[in-house]
Enzyme design. Sequence first.
Site, PDB file in Angstrom:
ATOM      1  N   HIS A   1     -10.159  -5.374  -3.239  1.00 35.17           N
ATOM      2  CA  HIS A   1      -8.836  -5.596  -2.641  1.00 35.17           C
ATOM      3  C   HIS A   1      -8.989  -5.913  -1.160  1.00 35.17           C
ATOM      4  O   HIS A   1      -9.940  -5.456  -0.515  1.00 35.17           O
ATOM      5  CB  HIS A   1      -7.922  -4.374  -2.822  1.00 35.17           C
ATOM      6  CG  HIS A   1      -8.527  -3.107  -2.312  1.00 35.17           C
ATOM      7  ND1 HIS A   1      -9.429  -2.364  -3.045  1.00 35.17           N
ATOM      8  CD2 HIS A   1      -8.379  -2.460  -1.133  1.00 35.17           C
ATOM      9  CE1 HIS A   1      -9.813  -1.315  -2.339  1.00 35.17           C
ATOM     10  NE2 HIS A   1      -9.193  -1.351  -1.168  1.00 35.17           N
TER      11      HIS A   1
ATOM     12  N   GLY B   1     -16.089   2.758   3.480  1.00 35.42           N
ATOM     13  CA  GLY B   1     -14.723   3.272   3.503  1.00 35.42           C
ATOM     14  C   GLY B   1     -13.913   2.932   2.269  1.00 35.42           C
ATOM     15  O   GLY B   1     -12.718   3.218   2.216  1.00 35.42           O
TER      16      GLY B   1
ATOM     17  N   HIS C   1     -10.853  -6.997 -13.273  1.00 40.31           N
ATOM     18  CA  HIS C   1     -11.540  -5.911 -12.580  1.00 40.31           C
ATOM     19  C   HIS C   1     -12.897  -6.367 -12.035  1.00 40.31           C
ATOM     20  O   HIS C   1     -13.726  -6.907 -12.757  1.00 40.31           O
ATOM     21  CB  HIS C   1     -11.768  -4.721 -13.518  1.00 40.31           C
ATOM     22  CG  HIS C   1     -12.391  -3.548 -12.815  1.00 40.31           C
ATOM     23  ND1 HIS C   1     -11.642  -2.610 -12.145  1.00 40.31           N
ATOM     24  CD2 HIS C   1     -13.686  -3.204 -12.625  1.00 40.31           C
ATOM     25  CE1 HIS C   1     -12.457  -1.716 -11.597  1.00 40.31           C
ATOM     26  NE2 HIS C   1     -13.703  -2.057 -11.872  1.00 40.31           N
TER      27      HIS C   1
ATOM     28  N   ASP D   1       0.863  -1.186   0.000  1.00 47.21           N
ATOM     29  CA  ASP D   1       0.000   0.000   0.000  1.00 47.21           C
ATOM     30  C   ASP D   1       0.902   1.240   0.000  1.00 47.21           C
ATOM     31  O   ASP D   1       1.851   1.343   0.768  1.00 47.21           O
ATOM     32  CB  ASP D   1      -0.905  -0.015   1.242  1.00 47.21           C
ATOM     33  CG  ASP D   1      -2.056   0.953   1.119  1.00 47.21           C
ATOM     34  OD1 ASP D   1      -3.209   0.493   1.137  1.00 47.21           O
ATOM     35  OD2 ASP D   1      -1.808   2.179   0.996  1.00 47.21           O
TER      36      ASP D   1
END
Length: 145
Positions: free
Chosen positions: A103, A96, A50, A34
């Site tokens: 992911h 959020g 995707h 990240d």
Amino acid sequence: MSNTGDSCIFCLIARGDAPAALVYRDDRVLAFMDLFPLSRGHLLVVPRAHAENIFEISEADMLEVAALQLRIAAVLKAELDPDGIAVYQANGAAAGQTVFHYHVHLIPRADGEGFDFANRKTADRGELSRLAARLMESLQRGPQN
Ligand code: AMP
Ligand code: ZN
């Protein structure tokens, strides 16, 4: 499936068209650091195809993601020895989610450490790459380490 191709940053990373500190990639899934880590070793596990969220991802891809989570968690434990590892996965802005390509977060945690998603700094890309290379090597060596 909305937002595929050029406008999705994780699709670009999956295709190698945007930079990322990769720890693992095969034809179904990938894992990379990240860029705005909550802690050292904060990783994302992502399907290559995707899918915006849990309502779109195929069962096969979800199982591949889960299998990679297991391997990545073991490597984080072996290499960084955190007190704990948080696994976090958001679906929809209300939950959020900020990147709309499915992911899973793996976040090493230390005893007594706060959890502040809003206050994160961009990581040093060089440092992230060095850590990713170390984790990748450990992943390739396998569970005996
Ligand atoms: P979420 O808020 O659950 O959608 O998580 C998205 C995550 O993607 C956040 O933790 C971001 O820091 C991370 N992120 C956004 N852009 C990038 C990028 N280009 N490379 C790596 N991580 C990213
Ligand atoms: Zn995407």
